[in-house]
Design a protein around this motif. Structure first.
Motif, PDB file in Angstrom:
ATOM      1  N   ASN A 165      -4.676  15.603   1.007  1.00 17.77           N
ATOM      2  CA  ASN A 165      -4.893  14.179   0.722  1.00 17.77           C
ATOM      3  C   ASN A 165      -3.960  13.678  -0.372  1.00 17.77           C
ATOM      4  N   ARG A 166      -3.811  14.504  -1.411  1.00 18.00           N
ATOM      5  CA  ARG A 166      -2.963  14.107  -2.528  1.00 18.00           C
ATOM      6  C   ARG A 166      -1.509  13.962  -2.083  1.00 18.00           C
ATOM      7  N   ILE A 198      -0.315  13.281   0.877  1.00 17.68           N
ATOM      8  CA  ILE A 198      -0.109  12.093   1.722  1.00 17.68           C
ATOM      9  C   ILE A 198      -0.165  10.823   0.877  1.00 17.68           C
ATOM     10  N   GLU A 199      -1.107  10.832  -0.069  1.00 12.73           N
ATOM     11  CA  GLU A 199      -1.222   9.682  -0.953  1.00 12.73           C
ATOM     12  C   GLU A 199       0.068   9.477  -1.760  1.00 12.73           C
ATOM     13  N   GLN A 200       0.643  10.592  -2.227  1.00 12.74           N
ATOM     14  CA  GLN A 200       1.866  10.485  -3.031  1.00 12.74           C
ATOM     15  C   GLN A 200       3.083  10.113  -2.201  1.00 12.74           C
ATOM     16  N   GLY A 210       0.794  -1.227   0.000  1.00 12.10           N
ATOM     17  CA  GLY A 210       0.000   0.000   0.000  1.00 12.10           C
ATOM     18  C   GLY A 210       0.826   1.276   0.000  1.00 12.10           C
ATOM     19  N   SER A 257       3.204   4.208  -1.423  1.00 15.06           N
ATOM     20  CA  SER A 257       3.297   4.837  -2.737  1.00 15.06           C
ATOM     21  C   SER A 257       4.659   4.562  -3.367  1.00 15.06           C
ATOM     22  N   GLY A 309       1.012   6.916   0.993  1.00 13.63           N
ATOM     23  CA  GLY A 309       0.095   5.953   0.385  1.00 13.63           C
ATOM     24  C   GLY A 309      -1.310   6.287   0.853  1.00 13.63           C
ATOM     25  N   SER A 310      -2.312   5.842   0.122  1.00 11.07           N
ATOM     26  CA  SER A 310      -3.665   6.287   0.467  1.00 11.07           C
ATOM     27  C   SER A 310      -4.118   5.742   1.823  1.00 11.07           C
ATOM     28  N   ARG A 330      -4.142   8.389   4.558  1.00 10.78           N
ATOM     29  CA  ARG A 330      -4.933   9.625   4.460  1.00 10.78           C
ATOM     30  C   ARG A 330      -5.706   9.863   5.745  1.00 10.78           C
ATOM     31  N   ARG A 349      -7.412  -4.520  -3.875  1.00 10.03           N
ATOM     32  CA  ARG A 349      -7.837  -3.914  -2.609  1.00 10.03           C
ATOM     33  C   ARG A 349      -9.342  -3.985  -2.568  1.00 10.03           C
TER      34      ARG A 349
END
Ligand code: WTA
Length: 646
Positions: free
Chosen positions: A580-581, A583-585, A166, A168, A588-589, A592, A192
């Motif tokens: 959010n973006r 942290i996702e980058q 999970g 990134s 990983g999501s 978030r 997932r």
């Protein structure tokens, strides 16, 4: 502690009820009080019982070298030979792995089949240039290929670094840069909750972000749903395995103190924390606790719902159970996958003996209702275990009654990525259980609870949990000169101590109730996050000046709360999306925040420090007490209503 902030160590009402282990269990338990007595009589040398569960190429003469901080220092062994080769004489046709994939697929690997694949892949890795001591990064979901790759590395003395699928691409690259890893075994993707997630950009992103050249092996998980086009330095797992099919690779003898693997966890510095586990001490510790605490026997089918990407999967899916020669049920994906009857159907289908899972999953099962497990025959279960976070007495009881039918002991095992294996837990056929309380330190381990000055607190009083004796599974970072996990203001007045970062309460007979993290790490749903790591990502977002990240209340199913202070006039929707973006980058999501609260100001002390403690209380809906000493008490009400308004 870290950050210098005062953590309130409220003990609340401590659980008190104790339950004797079921008689039927005690009669067959792997360890007896008489055996454990050896720890009292022989001290550190009694850990020989752990060392003796392994097969050594060169037997150790010393159990623990205190000066060097090394376990079994003169012993030599190979971890893969311990998990495979030595079982072949007795049980080559026994299943080592039974895999249940997310799409309903099933695969099995007997010990012989697994051993053949591990040999072939070890030969393949060698062919690609991997040598003893090289770091090989593994990045895939829970599939048999991950176990093959881990054991193939161990076989040739390479050091694996599993990075949870999970994470990134950027997080993967950061970890590979830190470990200077030049080899990556990655799946083309994973599922997932039934949806395909592609990992095909991983190798390219990693290459773009790293100085070193990277050789990649791609494992097919998504079949032809995703085409993975190979670059010059890329190889297909299946082809590599086929090319080396039938080859054998002699296991490379390793010193007990040699690294077996690296794993990155969340620390207090804002950067991923590297933890290095050893071949002898770690394997002895995980084998011993799998035997003594999880009560695993070779004839058992054992299910742990963790992901191999985290330490629980390393220690109690792969190394401990396979070292003992058990049948491991590998399950891809989250513990609480639907349909709601699924996990229990698997327990019945495979006649699972031992189930090791997390309080988060049990809370979900409890919310779903007891009618789902009731549809399956769970009578094969002999022992239940939990790990990852405190389990409250009500949830403990539900597990004990609804799943275990009051016939299975429940072990609430406290440990960490750093400890490698269990350190605080009841021994299931020996100790009384206390719902909500992990139990005493393992025989051979001493723990204490101290205040800010490092002085032992009185029994029944909250404080900082420290371990005062070395243990075989301790990471390399804790031996020799670096005897402290992290710099800490709190140093107990003992010769050797490891500050755990957890708050705890101990009663007279040493049963320990864990209160949760008291450093800059938060634990949400049994997973660790570094608050400084998350905060620095959020502050990196345009239009955000300050941020604070705290954890909400587990029992209410709330997780990561991010408080951020946007620039005046910033578009709030855009700021939230950007947080959010980012942290996702960068992580990983899965990391978030569950809630992002934007506020014109964060609460500060008179010296200007952000009051994370107060934000935690707000997130958990606790009583806020007197806030008048803040520099800006007027913001508290505003933040409270922004947090708890819906
Ligand atoms: C928490 C997971 C209460 C604790 C193996 C620790 C627990 C952190 C328990 C380590 C338990 C783990 N009761 N809390 N039985 N087990 N923890 O490194 O806060 O992912 O410090 O290792 O999980 O998390 P880690």
């Amino acid at each position: 502690m870290a950050g210098g902030e005062e953590f309130e160590l409220e003990t609340g009402e401590l659980p008190a009820e104790r339950i004797a282990p079921p008689q039927s269990f005690m009669e067959q338990a792997n360890v007896t009080p008489a055996q454990l007595q050896r720890f009292t009589e022989e001290g550190v040398d009694a850990w020989e019982m752990a060392g003796d569960l392994l097969t050594w190429d060169e037997p150790y003469r010393t159990v623990f070298d205190e000066d060097a901080g090394d376990w079994f220092p003169d012993g030599q062994l190979n971890a893969a030979a311990n998990c495979l080769d030595r079982h072949l004489a007795d049980r080559k046709n026994q299943r080592a792995l039974v895999w249940e994939g997310q799409l309903g697929e099933t695969r099995t690997e007997t010990y012989l089949e697994l051993s053949r694949k591990v040999n072939a892949f070890a030969a393949g890795l060698r062919d690609l240039g991997v040598e003893a001591g090289d770091v090989v990064t593994l990045h895939m979901p829970v599939i048999p290929e991950l176990v093959v790759a881990m054991l193939a590395c161990a076989r040739i003395g390479a050091v694996h670094a599993v990075v949870f699928a999970g994470f990134s691409a950027e997080a993967l690259a950061t970890r590979m840069a830190e470990s200077e890893s030049a080899y990556l075994v990655v799946s083309d993707g994973y599922y997932r909750r039934g949806d395909a997630v592609s990992l095909t950009n991983r190798a390219e992103t990693v290459r773009a972000g790293l100085d070193q050249e990277v050789t990649t092996v791609v494992v097919d998980r998504l079949d032809d749903r995703h085409q993975y086009s190979l670059g010059d330095r890329d190889h297909r797992y299946e082809e590599l395995l086929a090319a080396h099919s039938g080859e054998t690779v002699d296991p490379v003898t390793r010193a007990a103190t040699d690294e077996l693997f690296l794993i990155y966890t969340s620390g207090t510095t804002g950067k991923p924390k590297r933890v290095t586990h050893t071949t002898g001490g770690y394997l002895a510790h995980t084998a011993w606790t799998s035997h003594a605490v999880l009560d695993i026997e070779p004839s058992d089918t054992y299910l742990c719902t963790a992901d191999i990407g985290w330490i629980t999967g390393h220690s109690y899916i792969v190394y401990g159970p396979l070292a003992l020669g058990a049948t491991v049920l590998l399950r891809e994906g989250e513990a609480d996958q639907t349909p709601k009857t699924k996990l229990w159907e698997l327990v019945e289908k495979h006649a699972v003996d031992i189930l090791y899972t997390s309080p988060t999953a049990i809370r979900t099962f409890m919310k779903w209702g007891e009618e789902y497990p009731a549809e399956s025959d769970l009578s094969s279960l002999r022992l239940l275990g939990t790990v990852g976070e405190p389990i409250n007495p009500e949830v403990w009881r539900w597990l004990y009654e609804q799943i275990g039918n009051e016939e299975c002991p429940v072990v609430d095992t406290w440990w960490q990525t750093e400890t490698g294996g269990h350190l605080i837990t009841t021994i299931p056929g020996v100790d009384e259980m206390q719902p909500g309380t992990a139990g005493p330190p393992l025989p051979g381990v001493e723990a204490t609870v101290v205040d800010e000055t490092g002085t032992d607190v009185d029994p029944n009083t909250g404080g900082y949990l420290a371990i005062e004796t070395p243990w075989p599974g301790m990471p390399r970072e804790l031996s020799t000169e670096t005897r402290w996990a992290e710099t800490s203001d709190v140093l107990p007045d003992s010769e050797w101590a490891y500050m755990t970062g957890d708050g705890a309460v101990m009663v007279e007979d040493e049963y320990v109730t864990i209160l949760g993290r008291v450093d800059d790490v938060i634990n949400v749903g049994g997973r660790r996050y570094g608050t400084l790591e998350l905060e620095s990502i959020i502050i990196g977002v345009e239009d955000v000046a300050e941020a604070a990240v705290v954890s909400g209340h587990e029992d209410h199913g709330q997780g990561i709360y991010a408080y951020a202070n946007p620039a005046a006039g910033a578009d709030e929707t855009a700021v939230r999306a950007a947080i959010n973006r980012a942290i996702e980058q960068q992580i990983g999501s899965f990391a978030r925040p569950d809630r992002i609260v934007l506020t014109p100001e964060l609460p500060k002390t008179s010296s200007g420090k952000i009051m994370r403690r107060l934000l935690t209380d707000i997130a958990r809906g606790n009583d806020l007490g007197d806030t008048s000493a803040l520099r800006n008490p007027e913001v508290v009400g505003e933040i409270d209503s922004a947090t708890n308004s819906d």
